[in-house]
Write an enzyme that holds these catalytic residues in place. Structure first.
Site, PDB file in Angstrom:
ATOM      1  N   ASN A  73       0.796  -1.222   0.000  1.00  0.00           N
ATOM      2  CA  ASN A  73       0.000   0.000   0.000  1.00  0.00           C
ATOM      3  C   ASN A  73       0.830   1.275   0.000  1.00  0.00           C
ATOM      4  OD1 ASN A  73      -2.861  -0.976   0.417  1.00  0.00           O
ATOM      5  ND2 ASN A  73      -1.921  -1.915   2.216  1.00  0.00           N
TER       6      ASN A  73
ATOM      7  N   ASP B 158     -13.453  -6.531   7.036  1.00  0.00           N
ATOM      8  CA  ASP B 158     -13.245  -5.125   6.656  1.00  0.00           C
ATOM      9  C   ASP B 158     -12.024  -5.026   5.754  1.00  0.00           C
ATOM     10  OD1 ASP B 158     -13.612  -2.413   6.528  1.00  0.00           O
ATOM     11  OD2 ASP B 158     -12.674  -1.986   8.454  1.00  0.00           O
TER      12      ASP B 158
ATOM     13  N   ASP C 118      -2.950 -13.039   5.132  1.00  0.00           N
ATOM     14  CA  ASP C 118      -4.168 -12.866   4.351  1.00  0.00           C
ATOM     15  C   ASP C 118      -5.354 -13.414   5.153  1.00  0.00           C
ATOM     16  OD1 ASP C 118      -5.709 -12.631   1.652  1.00  0.00           O
ATOM     17  OD2 ASP C 118      -6.024 -14.708   2.285  1.00  0.00           O
ATOM     18  N   GLY C 119      -6.473 -12.711   5.144  1.00  0.00           N
ATOM     19  CA  GLY C 119      -7.603 -13.095   5.967  1.00  0.00           C
ATOM     20  C   GLY C 119      -8.142 -14.477   5.661  1.00  0.00           C
TER      21      GLY C 119
ATOM     22  N   GLU D  29      -4.135  -8.706   9.642  1.00  0.00           N
ATOM     23  CA  GLU D  29      -3.825  -7.603   8.727  1.00  0.00           C
ATOM     24  C   GLU D  29      -2.669  -8.027   7.839  1.00  0.00           C
ATOM     25  OE1 GLU D  29      -3.485  -4.733   6.411  1.00  0.00           O
ATOM     26  OE2 GLU D  29      -5.070  -4.479   7.925  1.00  0.00           O
TER      27      GLU D  29
END
Length: 537
Positions: A257, A380, A362-363, A337
């Site tokens: 990011n 989320d 990774d979720g 996260e």
């Protein structure tokens, strides 16, 4: 004629007598192309997201540039095989790439401002495409001329042409491999996108400079290019993506990011997009945020165990976790996260306590790896158009259901609410409703967010109403009242997202087009009446 051309080449060869230098030229050209491609994705992501759509545009435009460069470079080498021409092109490409950190963000903002006033559909596609064409096509076109030109200089006879061309391609490929890994895992996380552009531009510039020093040619051109390159290094190394923002607490990049932490009078905010969006927020006085996190507070009460076990997929800096801890004092809160740097910022700027563990993963992969079950699972992980398809499918939501306790509740933040038929939220909601028997939604006032609650418990709403009536905290009571006022049962439709077919980027793009047009009605009318001057005033 052919003899004349060979004499032209041999008369200026110098360092080119050593074929290994030509191979190095091919190697660094291939490496720089891939580095620029990855840098392009990071330059565009803070403005247009890092979705598959944007990646497709980047790859497509770069392949166009390389193909045209190959064609033109081959023809140019046949007509005039002077090596000076190739290395002048490399110097020009180096200076252009070095200028990207200085000028690229202004080009992107200019294109975006022009397009939002002139087009109605596919804004993201057009803006990203035009930005790529203007910023990246020309230097990569020039680098595309390297291979056919080097073939001209290295092939001595048809007897060894296959071996020579194969060696050139091998060096180009090896360079491309290194140019893929180094920016992603080394330079961009360590020093950022701007410095990454400057590093690889510097490699190209040094490569060409070595050639001209050897041949003692183009001295004035080299000096002029060197001055421009140094100027780009001076002004490009310290640039900000959000150049209009002042007094940012933090601006940087991670593997995943662009990250920006901004402080206002009453809040600290994390954003991963310079133009819009709040990924996490901390109110300095604690308590409610006034955003979707408040609405999601209904999930623990709806589960019948507000003090139970909670898992948050897409932890961010812990806004929801801290709210739950503040109001409900749950038995346990875990966060997942994928971006470790966001977790680092959570402790540094957002006061996330050490008592709330965060796993960097990774979720979906995390759920597949653990056996624990929870009373509440918060999903989320959706940021603007960047919706991970693997966390939007039937298979994923089935995995979530399997990790919920009896009467457990999944709450999902969907951040691009739209009334258009077949929008991304309808697809997500229908998919969830095919997994869970009871699904409810509530729109977050004043935003484009919608909260969705899913459970297997037929008495979830009764649990919620009974539980909230026992809460004494006036602020929490007011938050839950807003949810109660807007909570609606969801009627399942026929849309379905699966691991095999989940076109979340295209669906998200449609919503973004709709949102942009609704938000810009006033400015478009003003532009029609008063032109640019009216907008500036």
């Amino acid at each position: 004629m052919e003899n004349v051309k060979k004499e032209t080449v041999s008369g200026k060869q110098g360092i080119l007598r050593n074929k290994y230098y030509l191979y190095l030229t091919e190697f660094f050209a291939g490496m720089s192309v891939m580095a620029v491609e990855l840098g392009a994705s990071r330059l565009l992501a803070p403005y247009f997201s890092s979705s598959q759509i944007v990646w497709t545009i980047i790859i497509g435009t770069i392949m166009i540039a390389m193909a045209l460069g190959n064609i033109w470079g081959g023809r140019s080498a046949d007509k005039n095989p002077d090596p000076d021409r190739l290395y002048v092109r490399i110097i020009i490409a180096a200076v252009w790439i070095a200028a990207i950190p200085v000028l690229g963000k202004y080009v992107i903002i200019g294109i975006s401002a022009a397009l939002v006033l002139t087009i109605s559909n596919h804004f993201l596609v057009w803006a990203a495409f035009l930005a790529c064409m203007i910023i990246f096509v020309f230097p990569l076109f020039l680098l595309g001329t390297v291979t056919p030109s080097l073939v001209k200089y290295t092939v001595d006879s048809l007897d060894d042409s296959g071996k020579t061309v194969g060696s050139l391609n091998a060096f180009n490929t090896i360079g491309s491999i290194i140019g893929t890994f180094v920016p992603t895992f080394v330079t961009i996380p360590a020093v950022g996108t701007s410095i990454t552009f400057l590093i690889f531009a510097g490699i190209l510039f040094l490569l060409a400079l070595v050639y001209f020093v050897s041949t003692k040619g183009k001295k004035k051109q080299c000096v002029s290019a060197g001055i421009l390159f140094l100027a780009c290094c001076l002004f490009g190394a310290t640039g900000s993506f959000a150049f209009w923002e002042h007094n940012l607490l933090f601006e940087g990049e991670s593997i995943y990011n662009y990250l920006q932490v901004k402080e206002t009078d009453d809040s600290v905010i994390l954003s991963t997009n310079v133009l819009f969006g709040v990924q996490s927020i901390m109110k300095k006085n604690g308590g409610a945020t006034g955003m979707y996190y408040d609405y999601a507070m209904a999930a623990p009460v709806m589960s019948g165990r507000a003090d139970g076990d909670m898992l948050i997929l897409g932890m961010g800096t812990g806004t929801y976790a801290k709210q739950c801890q503040y109001y409900y004092h749950p038995s346990s809160i875990e966060g997942v996260e994928i971006d470790q740097k966001i977790t680092d910022l959570a402790g540094r700027y957002f006061e996330l306590p050490d008592s709330i563990p965060v796993t960097t993963y990774d979720g979906r992969s995390y759920l597949a790896a653990v056996e624990e079950t929870y009373d509440v699972i918060m999903v989320d992980a959706y940021q603007d158009i960047t919706i991970p398809f693997q966390m939007s499918s039937l298979e994923f939501f089935t995995l979530v259901r399997e990790h919920l306790n009896e009467n457990g509740v999944m709450v999902v933040n969907m951040n691009m609410h739209s009334d258009a038929e077949g929008n991304i939220n309808e697809h997500l909601s229908d998919t969830i409703a095919s997994v869970f028997d009871y699904v409810y939604t509530v729109d977050v006032a004043g935003t484009t967010n919608r909260e969705l609650f899913a459970t297997q418990n037929p008495e979830a709403v009764e649990f919620f109403e009974s539980g909230r009536s026992e809460i004494e905290d006036p602020e929490l009571t007011a938050m839950l009242q807003r949810v109660s006022d807007g909570l609606m049962p969801y009627e399942k439709g026929d849309y379905l997202l699966t691991d095999d077919k989940a076109p979340v980027e295209l669906l998200g793009m449609q919503v973004i087009d709709d949102l942009i047009q609704r938000e810009l009605v006033y400015y478009k009318d003003l532009f029609k009446r008063e032109g640019i001057q009216g907008l500036l005033q």
